[in-house]
Design an enzyme around this catalytic site. Structure first.
Site, short mmCIF file in Angstrom:
data_model
loop_
_atom_site.label_atom_id
_atom_site.label_comp_id
_atom_site.label_asym_id
_atom_site.label_seq_id
_atom_site.Cartn_x
_atom_site.Cartn_y
_atom_site.Cartn_z
N GLY A 51 63.48 87.04 91.07
CA GLY A 51 63.10 86.39 91.34
C GLY A 51 63.21 85.40 92.04
N LYS A 52 62.85 85.00 93.47
CA LYS A 52 62.96 83.54 93.80
C LYS A 52 61.77 82.83 93.54
CE LYS A 52 65.96 85.92 97.96
NZ LYS A 52 65.90 85.47 99.36
N VAL A 53 62.16 81.25 93.88
CA VAL A 53 60.87 80.76 93.17
C VAL A 53 60.96 79.61 94.10
CG1 VAL A 53 60.51 78.44 91.41
CG2 VAL A 53 62.41 80.53 90.77
N ILE A 82 62.78 77.10 96.63
CA ILE A 82 63.83 75.86 95.43
C ILE A 82 65.73 76.83 94.69
CG2 ILE A 82 63.57 75.03 93.13
CD1 ILE A 82 61.23 74.72 94.08
N GLY A 129 66.33 83.45 90.84
CA GLY A 129 66.53 83.38 88.68
C GLY A 129 66.97 85.10 89.23
N ASP A 179 66.51 83.63 75.28
CA ASP A 179 67.15 82.91 76.40
C ASP A 179 67.28 81.66 76.46
OD1 ASP A 179 69.23 83.32 78.07
OD2 ASP A 179 67.80 84.23 79.39
N LYS A 201 57.13 81.22 91.25
CA LYS A 201 57.58 82.48 91.65
C LYS A 201 57.95 83.74 91.52
CE LYS A 201 60.09 82.75 86.98
NZ LYS A 201 60.92 83.19 86.15
#
Length: 471
Positions: free
Chosen positions: A37-39, A31, A34, A151, A56
């Site tokens: 890490g990757k989602v 998807i 970030g 954030d 995630k």
């Protein structure tokens, strides 16, 4: 197993199960990537059927991964709200740190800021949902501690299939006592460029009002249909917060907001929203509104908007002199029957084909369409009628109608009539273009007349010489 781990054991998901759900972290399931890490998208089987989830997978090389990992687990296990992303489970096995969340198929708000199909009502509802989620974190009930997100940005506001907002990514979040009026954290600069509270960046003191500042930036992103930092600009416009702080409400309305979006806005809804956004960006933190007040004001802006169903006008390129200014009503919020606008030409048996063809094209067609749009707005006014077809070729007749329209659409008259933002904007733009077109029409007419007189004088001179020669 420690007592700490036992408390969250019910959320643990075996690694092999996650691999199967994500097709072993296949590219087709990827998807986004970030900060840590990757989602991936994963389909999990449950007792009541299958469900889609966002997985995630934290990067093992991230030094802060452990802290972010456990912070999400602890915080999202305790703080549950319809406008906060739901944690479904986690995996801490074979050096893998994986978090499994509810799936948000519409992705983030950041992906839809520039989407012209995202209506003003939808934008208000998204902002309201995000505000409610953040208000819950700031004012947790039942003895819970206050949570400062630290954030807030459009990329961290996710959207489910029904466009409901979900606050996500709590990697920078911190706890603070909720029984204190003021919460202050001393911290190194955190957050994202453009969204961070300038007072926090200068002092390292982070308060709940710093979250409010970041949320104000998001409000302006939603209003202006752009990200807070846009590198396509090389001037002040690059930074949205800097630009809006140096701009009036009128300048934002007339030069920044997308035309189609602006024409949907009820005036009180726009004014309530933009005033709130400015308050969130106040330099003095004590002057910024609480999230509770922000929720109430967005609710008010939404109520103003829903009290009046404003149709959207689809206005084609006004700057083009070769394209007719065709303005059509479209269905937006509620299903309506299709209708032919007054400015659209309907052929009748008595119409003369050549006149109709000329009337509906070129600058005459542009003027006629514009004047017809004014007629729709000014219909209740006495003394205003659209330019008749037979007078359309007469500059004098057009000028007469234009001057009348200019009087009826003056700023004072519009305020007296309680005109909406949409009506004021259309009147202003229509009259600007109409003025240019009328002047151009007059100029061209003068050129034709001068050329005709010049040809007549030249012909008379020739004929005069010829007669003199015969004598």
């Amino acid at each position: 197993m420690s007592s700490f781990m036992c408390e969250y054991q019910h959320l643990e998901i075996p690694l092999e199960y996650i691999k199967q759900a994500t097709n072993y972290f296949g590219d087709d399931n990827f998807i986004a990537e970030g900060r840590i890490g990757k989602v991936y998208r994963g389909e999990f089987l449950q007792s009541n059927g299958s469900t889609m989830a966002a997985v995630k997978r934290l990067n093992p090389s991230n030094n802060h991964g452990d802290a972010d990992f456990w912070r999400d687990i602890v915080l999202l296990s305790e703080y549950k709200h319809e406008n906060i992303i739901l944690l479904l489970g986690f995996c801490n096995q074979s050096k893998e740190r994986i978090l499994v969340y509810e799936y948000a198929p519409k992705k983030s708000l950041e992906n839809h800021l520039r989407d012209p199909k995202l209506t003003w009502v939808q934008r208000l509802k998204i902002c309201l949902g995000a505000a409610r989620g953040l208000e819950y974190l700031h004012n947790s009930r039942g003895g819970q501690q206050r949570v400062l997100h630290r954030d807030i940005k459009s990329a961290n506001i996710l959207l489910d299939e029904n466009w409901n907002a979900k606050i996500a990514d709590f990697g920078f979040s911190k706890y603070s006592p909720s029984n204190q009026k003021h919460s202050i954290l001393v911290s190194k600069p955190k957050g994202t460029l453009g969204y961070s509270d300038p007072v926090f960046l200068e002092t390292s003191f982070y308060k709940k009002e710093s979250d409010v500042y970041s949320f104000g930036v998001v409000l302006f992103e939603v209003l202006c249909s752009r990200l807070c930092v846009d590198y396509s600009y090389d001037d002040m416009r690059r930074s949205l917060p800097a630009f809006v702080k140096n701009s009036s409400k009128e300048k934002i309305r007339d030069t920044i907001i997308d035309v189609n979006l602006l024409q949907q806005m009820e005036e009180k809804s726009f004014d309530t929203f933009v005033t709130l956004a400015y308050e969130c960006l106040e330099r003095e933190q004590k002057n910024r509104p609480s999230m509770e007040l922000i929720v109430k004001k967005i609710e008010t802006a939404l109520e103003y908007q829903e009290q009046r169903n404003v149709p959207v006008l689809n206005i084609v390129n006004w700057a083009s002199s070769s394209t007719p200014y065709v303005i059509q009503e479209k269905r937006v919020l509620l299903p309506q029957k299709e209708q032919t606008g007054r400015n659209q030409l309907g052929k009748s048996p008595d119409d003369d084909d050549e006149m109709i063809k000329k009337w509906s094209s070129g600058k005459e067609g542009n003027l006629r369409a514009l004047l017809s749009t004014l007629h729709e707005i000014l219909e209740p006014e006495d003394g205003w009628e659209p330019v008749p077809l037979t007078d359309m070729m007469s500059t004098r007749a057009v000028r007469k109608h234009y001057e009348n329209a200019e009087y009826l659409t003056s700023a004072v008259r519009l305020v007296q009539r309680g005109a909406s933002t949409r009506e004021k904007y259309i009147c202003k733009k229509v009259l600007e273009i109409l003025n240019v077109e009328v002047l151009r029409f007059e100029s061209e007419e003068k050129v034709v007349q001068q050329k005709k007189r010049s040809e007549e004088r030249q012909q008379n001179r020739i004929l005069g010489k010829r007669y003199h020669h015969l004598d």
